[in-house]
Write a protein that holds these residues in place. Structure first.
Motif, mmCIF file in Angstrom:
data_model
loop_
_atom_site.group_PDB
_atom_site.id
_atom_site.type_symbol
_atom_site.label_atom_id
_atom_site.label_comp_id
_atom_site.label_asym_id
_atom_site.label_seq_id
_atom_site.Cartn_x
_atom_site.Cartn_y
_atom_site.Cartn_z
ATOM 1 N N LEU A 246 0.918 -1.129 0.125
ATOM 2 C CA LEU A 246 0.120 -0.183 -0.001
ATOM 3 C C LEU A 246 0.656 1.263 -0.105
ATOM 4 O O LEU A 246 1.912 1.313 0.543
ATOM 5 C CB LEU A 246 -0.905 0.054 1.280
ATOM 6 C CG LEU A 246 -1.759 1.116 1.295
ATOM 7 C CD1 LEU A 246 -2.900 1.206 0.034
ATOM 8 C CD2 LEU A 246 -2.534 1.468 2.474
ATOM 9 N N ILE A 261 -10.690 1.169 3.390
ATOM 10 C CA ILE A 261 -10.370 -0.478 3.054
ATOM 11 C C ILE A 261 -9.563 -0.410 1.669
ATOM 12 O O ILE A 261 -9.773 0.026 0.773
ATOM 13 C CB ILE A 261 -11.801 -1.109 2.992
ATOM 14 C CG1 ILE A 261 -12.800 -0.942 4.050
ATOM 15 C CG2 ILE A 261 -11.360 -2.576 2.727
ATOM 16 C CD1 ILE A 261 -12.005 -1.352 5.275
ATOM 17 N N SER A 262 -8.164 -1.068 2.128
ATOM 18 C CA SER A 262 -7.161 -1.037 1.116
ATOM 19 C C SER A 262 -7.633 -2.084 0.108
ATOM 20 O O SER A 262 -8.446 -3.064 0.516
ATOM 21 C CB SER A 262 -5.981 -1.512 1.741
ATOM 22 O OG SER A 262 -5.824 -2.634 2.125
ATOM 23 N N PRO A 263 -7.189 -2.278 -1.008
ATOM 24 C CA PRO A 263 -7.306 -3.594 -1.868
ATOM 25 C C PRO A 263 -6.673 -4.722 -1.114
ATOM 26 O O PRO A 263 -5.765 -4.509 -0.418
ATOM 27 C CB PRO A 263 -6.398 -3.022 -3.183
ATOM 28 C CG PRO A 263 -6.289 -1.465 -3.209
ATOM 29 C CD PRO A 263 -6.355 -1.182 -1.698
ATOM 30 N N SER A 264 -7.236 -5.797 -1.669
ATOM 31 C CA SER A 264 -6.719 -6.943 -0.971
ATOM 32 C C SER A 264 -5.160 -7.353 -1.830
ATOM 33 O O SER A 264 -4.846 -6.919 -2.683
ATOM 34 C CB SER A 264 -7.359 -8.254 -1.328
ATOM 35 O OG SER A 264 -8.852 -8.008 -0.922
ATOM 36 N N PHE A 265 -4.275 -7.862 -0.745
ATOM 37 C CA PHE A 265 -3.008 -8.221 -1.205
ATOM 38 C C PHE A 265 -2.737 -9.631 -0.597
ATOM 39 O O PHE A 265 -3.276 -9.994 0.289
ATOM 40 C CB PHE A 265 -2.001 -7.280 -0.878
ATOM 41 C CG PHE A 265 -1.994 -6.975 0.654
ATOM 42 C CD1 PHE A 265 -1.238 -7.692 1.607
ATOM 43 C CD2 PHE A 265 -2.738 -5.829 1.290
ATOM 44 C CE1 PHE A 265 -1.186 -7.360 2.981
ATOM 45 C CE2 PHE A 265 -2.871 -5.160 2.421
ATOM 46 C CZ PHE A 265 -1.998 -6.172 3.392
ATOM 47 N N GLU A 296 -8.187 -12.246 5.536
ATOM 48 C CA GLU A 296 -9.551 -12.492 4.804
ATOM 49 C C GLU A 296 -9.928 -13.791 5.072
ATOM 50 O O GLU A 296 -11.128 -14.306 4.794
ATOM 51 C CB GLU A 296 -9.374 -12.241 3.151
ATOM 52 C CG GLU A 296 -9.118 -10.386 3.100
ATOM 53 C CD GLU A 296 -9.256 -10.006 1.894
ATOM 54 O OE1 GLU A 296 -9.540 -10.626 0.770
ATOM 55 O OE2 GLU A 296 -9.185 -8.737 1.526
ATOM 56 N N LYS A 338 -3.836 -13.974 2.593
ATOM 57 C CA LYS A 338 -4.563 -13.126 1.873
ATOM 58 C C LYS A 338 -5.010 -11.873 2.981
ATOM 59 O O LYS A 338 -6.062 -12.402 3.952
ATOM 60 C CB LYS A 338 -5.690 -13.546 0.989
ATOM 61 C CG LYS A 338 -6.165 -12.270 0.010
ATOM 62 C CD LYS A 338 -7.209 -13.056 -0.793
ATOM 63 C CE LYS A 338 -8.007 -12.067 -1.801
ATOM 64 N NZ LYS A 338 -9.136 -12.440 -2.687
ATOM 65 N N TYR A 339 -4.714 -10.619 2.762
ATOM 66 C CA TYR A 339 -5.208 -9.596 3.709
ATOM 67 C C TYR A 339 -5.725 -8.314 3.015
ATOM 68 O O TYR A 339 -5.655 -8.196 1.713
ATOM 69 C CB TYR A 339 -3.836 -9.506 4.645
ATOM 70 C CG TYR A 339 -3.173 -10.198 5.395
ATOM 71 C CD1 TYR A 339 -3.566 -10.525 6.554
ATOM 72 C CD2 TYR A 339 -2.133 -11.192 4.747
ATOM 73 C CE1 TYR A 339 -3.014 -11.461 7.298
ATOM 74 C CE2 TYR A 339 -1.624 -11.932 5.489
ATOM 75 C CZ TYR A 339 -1.808 -12.152 6.885
ATOM 76 O OH TYR A 339 -1.290 -13.254 7.524
ATOM 77 N N HIS A 340 -6.157 -7.472 3.924
ATOM 78 C CA HIS A 340 -6.631 -6.117 3.490
ATOM 79 C C HIS A 340 -6.397 -5.224 4.791
ATOM 80 O O HIS A 340 -6.125 -5.814 6.006
ATOM 81 C CB HIS A 340 -7.733 -5.833 2.804
ATOM 82 C CG HIS A 340 -8.972 -6.049 3.785
ATOM 83 N ND1 HIS A 340 -9.744 -7.086 3.825
ATOM 84 C CD2 HIS A 340 -9.583 -5.296 4.808
ATOM 85 C CE1 HIS A 340 -10.820 -7.091 4.752
ATOM 86 N NE2 HIS A 340 -10.602 -5.792 5.213
#
Length: 402
Positions: A246, A261-265, A296, A338-340
């Motif tokens: 990010l 809320i950030s894009p998923s990564f 997630e 997998k997170y955000h």
């Protein structure tokens, strides 16, 4: 063999498989010697002695699944130092010798040893092992009980060499030399062997008592473990590079009442810290950022917050400042997955000049801090055990004449 004591009218009955040359009454410590014509005849009488805490004459002990009977015990001393020697007779006419000194036990057996040690060499070799001279003396007999195939009053020299937990002991009478190889035995094993619950309390460090662990083997083991940890950490992360997940600016007004809320990564590889860097142009004011890392898959959330403060001014003829427009912090040990990010920025309500905060999040290579902490800890353990071992050995040799 039944032997009456003419001093106290006590009869001692014990099966022995050797020719008795000396008998010491277990009741009154009167000593009888074998004569050619009259058999056992009065020879001497020890001063009264308390055998409390000693193993009993006739007691049966089991060593290596073989039973042995105590047929005799002798209390010896030298320069105020006292010990007890037990003669153990096996059912197959084999013998062991058990020695106790200050609660330390050594189990010995007779061996063949051709080299004479009357000149007390500093070291001797036996079965490819080097033994070091510990002490020699002409011990005094304080008391005795039981049957012996030798004259207990013969003035034999005792010479002892050690390589803990082993000991080589020599009895020298004139030109005759008898050698014994012994091994230190824990008190609990003696208790178990004889089925007793009370024996002398251990004091100090025994002549052949081993250190609590092998420091050399410990050092080798920990060095190998440290090397494996370093190699594993290198192998697992040799291709890792910093992963920026990010990098954005957030307007305070836009996100005053809601989360960003950030894009998923997706993170792949071994656990590593997620470093979050913040910049906001606060001037004599403050701002705050709350961050939640959301897994997630598991919905697990990790929260952190950081304040950005920068103040400055002029006082008493000097300028001053404190704080900074930039801050950073880590979310440690973030594993793959997998997170955000859910981010909530805020600022001082009276600050109308600061508009936004810049946020950058980087999943970097795993920190070596924990690895080096483990390695340093193991090094400290090795050094501590080394000095403890040296102290142990110094205490062992304090009373030696080596």
């Amino acid at each position: 063999m039944n032997v009456p004591c003419f001093n106290c009218n006590t009869t001692t009955n014990l099966d022995v498989n050797f020719d008795v040359k000396t008998f010491a009454c277990p009741n009154c410590v009167t000593v009888y010697k074998q004569t050619r014509d009259e058999g056992l005849k009065y020879a001497n009488k020890f001063k009264p002695y308390s055998f409390d805490g000693k193993l009993k004459l006739g007691s049966i002990g089991t060593f290596d699944n073989k039973q042995y009977t105590i047929t005799g015990l002798i209390v010896k001393s030298n320069e105020g130092y006292e010990w007890v020697e037990y003669v153990l007779q096996g059912k197959a006419d084999d013998y062991l010798y058990l020695s106790e000194s200050a609660g330390h036990w050594t189990l010995l057996e007779q061996i063949d040893f051709d080299k004479k040690v009357g000149n007390h060499p500093k070291t001797i070799d036996y079965e490819n092992q080097v033994f070091h001279r510990f002490d020699w003396c002409f011990p005094k007999i304080e008391a005795a009980q039981g049957f012996f195939d030798f004259d207990i009053f013969d003035s034999a020299e005792l010479i002892e060499y050690i390589k803990p937990p082993l000991v080589l002991s020599f009895d020298r009478l004139g030109r005759e030399q008898t050698a014994f190889l012994g091994k230190y035995i824990e008190a609990r094993k003696v208790k178990k062997a004889f089925g007793v619950s009370s024996i002398p309390v251990r004091r100090g460090i025994g002549m052949a008592q081993p250190f609590y662990l092998n420091v050399g083997n410990l050092a080798i083991t920990l060095c190998v473990v440290a090397l494996l940890i370093l190699l594993s950490n290198w192998y697992l992360n040799k291709d890792r590079v910093a992963n920026e997940v990010l990098n954005t600016g957030l307007d305070y007004q836009t996100y005053a009442n809601k989360e960003f809320i950030s894009p998923s990564f997706v993170l792949r590889g071994s656990a590593a810290p997620l470093t979050i860097s913040l910049y906001s142009g606060v001037d004599n004011s403050w701002a705050s950022v709350q961050v939640a890392l959301v897994n997630e898959k598991t919905s697990e959330e990790v929260y952190a917050s950081k304040d950005i403060e920068y103040y400055h001014g002029y006082s008493e003829g000097e300028s001053w400042s404190e704080g900074s427009n930039s801050e950073s912090f880590n979310l440690c040990g973030v594993p793959e997955g997998k997170y955000h990010l859910a981010i909530t920025p805020s600022k001082a309500p009276e600050d109308v000049n600061t508009k936004s905060v810049q946020i950058k999040a980087v999943w970097s290579s795993p920190s070596m801090r924990n690895v080096w902490m483990i390695v340093i800890f193991m090094a400290v353990v090795i050094m501590g055990m080394f000095y403890a071992d040296q102290y142990f050995e110094n205490k062992r040799w304090e009373d030696s004449r080596n």
